[in-house]
Write an enzyme that holds these catalytic residues in place. Structure first.
Site, PDB file in Angstrom:
ATOM      1  N   ALA A  61       0.837  -1.197   0.000  1.00  0.00           N
ATOM      2  CA  ALA A  61       0.000   0.000   0.000  1.00  0.00           C
ATOM      3  C   ALA A  61       0.871   1.246   0.000  1.00  0.00           C
ATOM      4  O   ALA A  61       2.039   1.213   0.387  1.00  0.00           O
ATOM      5  CB  ALA A  61      -0.914  -0.001   1.221  1.00  0.00           C
ATOM      6  N   GLY A 100       0.256  -5.283   0.779  1.00  0.00           N
ATOM      7  CA  GLY A 100      -0.789  -5.323  -0.241  1.00  0.00           C
ATOM      8  C   GLY A 100      -0.312  -5.922  -1.543  1.00  0.00           C
ATOM      9  O   GLY A 100      -1.099  -6.500  -2.302  1.00  0.00           O
ATOM     10  N   GLU A 103      -0.774  -9.502  -1.102  1.00  0.00           N
ATOM     11  CA  GLU A 103      -2.217  -9.767  -1.086  1.00  0.00           C
ATOM     12  C   GLU A 103      -2.780  -9.776  -2.509  1.00  0.00           C
ATOM     13  O   GLU A 103      -3.658 -10.582  -2.834  1.00  0.00           O
ATOM     14  CB  GLU A 103      -2.932  -8.734  -0.205  1.00  0.00           C
TER      15      GLU A 103
END
Length: 719
Positions: A61, A100, A103
């Site tokens: 992120a 992220g 992910e």
């Protein structure tokens, strides 16, 4: 943004573009949504590969968006849309897939990684949890125990370990995108239900409750009050016990409970502070951080005690040629064996071949003549260090950078022994030097920006967190440590025990309290410093009582303990007792308690009850007050520098942000009020008097820590 093109006839290639690490900013997320839709709508495309520009998949992120208004597509629906695609989606992982980024890769159906890639879910280090499905998908992929390990520690894994765990399907040394495209072609048309992790249950385990109870106890113990690791365990438990939709709801609830916490703010502050410590300029306008560092190909280390050996290892592990000098033959032989062993063990850990030939051992100082940089690491004796610098000045080639590993002596005194004082800087390593991350680079009054830049750059190559500090007694870290330790000794005089003080500090979040830490490092180390300063002995100041030195309160308790030959773990006795010398298990010592009672009786001191709150306030607030003095006097560039030093080198709990950030969280007015209270109670302790900078900040309304520099504006910068 994300770029889309068709390759090899039927593969849609999506490239994430957001240098340097392709963070998932709003534009990147929007780009992924748009290009995935484009691939879905392209009838010629039968499979999809997602990669990152510049040899990096995705660093996670965009942390700059934290705390602000989030725009663009949310991350979770975006990942769900990738997973729902009815064409195989392959992640081509180069460089890193972190947070992220991993992910997103877990939302893909297959994952191909380059051999040098690193993967992980490090959100816990920012006071968060992997809340874009990471805590729910990873346990379904690799099992609960392995997922708990990665998620609660935030550690990165190599591609090889990721393959063993089952995170990736293949590892390659070739062009990862090319391999991923070939792989995508080979799986076109395959059923994808079993590859969608949201529809895959976690591997079954016997006695799941017992596993989570054991892990929770272990995590709470190691977290020392940090809340994010506990939330991570709870999130993984949801993955193991709930259907995926409910697990995602639980993940969302847990993230909401910690996202705006003080601990998350502290950990994110640490993240940015560590990156900010190199950005400042000198009063002259010169900048070391824009100065071109001198090239260092050959280094030398003088003195091969514990610290010198670690420095040799740290230098050699960067690939530098090192000349290791020790004048004592027996010490040299022992050092050679110890350094070889450390290099071998380090190479095994890193999965590389050891390079013992990089180190040349000698008893002659003349053998450092061709070194580009020399680090003196003999014990803390100014006369000895001055003599060594005089000899180095005569022996070394022109332009050699001369560094001292002193932990607090005057760097300028050493520079005065040379013809080129601008080439002298301090490089204060922390033991063990090849392990500890912190490096204080001491900017002497005559050090050149280029010399500091060279030392800072070398520290970076060694994997250190390098912080430039001014030349004062104890520099930053040890200068602040002195009042902290003195207050702990005063508390013993007033009725506390080592156990009580240590419990209070460990309750705050330190891995070890002050007395357990002293036993580990050796009580004789500080004793030698106090002896050199003329502080030890009952009659050092004629006409003054034993508990006073130089007109101020002094506690000889530690000196008296040392006089008994109690130096800590190395002797089996110190503030605690140990089963045998070298043992690490500290046990309460009745002798020490009896000694303290006798000491108080001899000096007419009446023991009183001391609370954990008083221990924390007196030890920590005096340290913080000294930090304000350091800022006011210009020996540190900003509060971020002090906090980075304490978090990286002194065991300050990271989830508390560092001493200066902690002061801002407690409230500067509260710190000021408590210091005034304790100074009134102990007027013979000058450093308890609140620093003028603290008073000015409170008068200005206690601005947030990132605004302090506007109030400081010291005209006396020593940097």
């Amino acid at each position: 943004m994300a770029q889309y093109r068709r390759v090899s006839g039927s593969v849609g290639l999506i490239t994430l573009i957001n240098p340097p690490v392709n963070a998932l900013s709003a534009k990147v997320r929007q780009g992924i949504v748009d290009t995935v839709q484009r691939a879905l709508g392209d009838s010629e495309v039968k499979s999809v590969v997602i990669c990152g520009q510049g040899g990096v998949f995705c660093g996670g992120a965009d942390i700059k968006e934290f705390g602000g208004l989030m725009t663009g597509p949310p991350l979770i629906p975006m990942i769900h849309s990738i997973e729902a695609v009815d064409k195989p989606v392959v992640a081509a992982i180069e460089g890193v897939a972190l947070g992220g980024g991993l992910e997103v890769a877990l939302g893909c159906h297959y994952r191909i990684a380059h051999a040098k890639a690193r993967l992980g879910l490090p959100e816990v280090t920012l006071g968060l949890l992997p809340a874009a499905g990471g805590s729910q998908r990873l346990p379904r992929l690799i099992g609960v125990p392995a997922a708990l390990d990665l998620i609660t520690t935030g550690r990165h894994v190599t591609a090889a370990e990721a393959l063993r765990l089952g995170i990736v399907d293949e590892v390659t040394n070739q062009n990862t995108v090319d391999v991923a495209v070939k792989f995508a072609l080979s799986v076109e048309g395959r059923q994808l239900h079993s590859r969608r992790l949201s529809t895959t249950p976690c591997p079954r385990l016997d006695d799941l409750d017992a596993l989570f109870e054991e892990v929770m106890q272990r995590v709470k113990q190691s977290a020392r009050g940090a809340i994010a690791p506990v939330a991570c365990v709870q999130a993984v438990r949801a993955a193991a016990t709930l259907p995926y939709p409910q697990g995602m709801e639980r993940e969302k609830e847990l993230m909401a409970s910690i996202f705006h916490s003080g601990q998350a703010r502290a950990l994110q502050y640490c993240f940015f502070a560590q990156r900010a410590v190199g950005r400042w300029s000198l009063p002259t306008g010169a900048r070391w951080d824009t100065s071109e560092p001198r090239p260092v190909r050959k280094a030398a280390v003088i003195g091969l005690g514990t610290m010198g050996r670690g420095i040799v290892v740290a230098l050699a592990q960067t690939g530098l040629s090192v000349v290791a000098v020790e004048s004592q033959g027996q010490q040299l032989a022992q050092a050679k064996q110890a350094v070889s062993g450390m290099l071998e063990r380090g190479a095994r850990r890193r999965g590389v071949a050891p390079q013992p030939d990089l180190v040349r051992y000698t008893q002659s100082l003349r053998d450092v003549a061709e070194a580009d940089l020399v680090i003196e690491a003999v014990f803390e004796n100014m006369a000895l260090k001055r003599e060594i610098f005089k000899q180095l000045d005569a022996v070394c080639k022109p332009g050699t950078l001369l560094c001292t590993n002193t932990s607090g002596l005057d760097v300028d005194q050493l520079a005065s022994q040379t013809r080129h004082p601008e080439l002298v800087v301090g490089m204060h390593f922390f033991a063990p030097a090849h392990v500890m991350k912190l490096l204080e680079v001491v900017y002497g009054p005559r050090s050149s920006p280029q010399a500091v830049a060279t030392a800072m750059q070398l520290g970076k190559k060694m994997g250190k967190v390098s912080v430039a500090v001014g030349n004062c007694r104890g520099f930053v870290g040890n200068r602040m440590l002195k009042p902290y330790m003195e207050q702990a000794n005063f508390l013993l005089e007033e009725g506390a025990t080592p156990e009580l003080v240590d419990q209070a500090l460990e309750e705050f979040g330190f891995a070890m309290g002050v007395f357990r830490m002293s036993d580990l490092s050796g009580l004789d180390v500080g004793w030698r410093v106090r002896q050199a300063d003329g502080l030890t002995g009952p009659d050092v100041t004629p006409g003054q009582p034993e508990r006073s030195r130089q007109g101020r309160r002094y506690s000889p308790v530690a000196d008296l303990v040392c006089e008994q030959g109690r130096f800590g773990q190395k002797t089996g006795r110190g503030w605690y007792q140990y089963e045998k010398p070298g043992s690490r298990e500290a046990k309460s010592d009745p002798w020490l308690h009896s000694f303290l009672e006798g000491y108080r009786a001899r000096h007419g001191l009446v023991a009183r009850r001391i609370s954990h709150q008083e221990v924390q306030e007196r030890c920590l607030y005096t340290m913080i007050n000294e930090g304000f003095r350091i800022l006011d006097e210009g020996f540190a560039a900003g509060p971020e520098d002090i906090d980075t030093i304490y978090v990286s080198g002194y065991g300050w709990p990271r989830h508390r942000g560092g001493p200066m950030f902690y002061a801002s969280m407690v409230g500067l007015a509260r710190v000021l009020e408590r210091l005034e209270h304790y100074h009134q109670a102990h007027p013979d302790v000058p450093y308890l008097e609140p620093c003028s900078l603290l008073r000015r900040l409170v008068a200005c309304g206690s601005p947030p820590v990132h605004k302090w520099r506007e109030v400081i504006r010291s005209p006396h910068s020593q940097l």
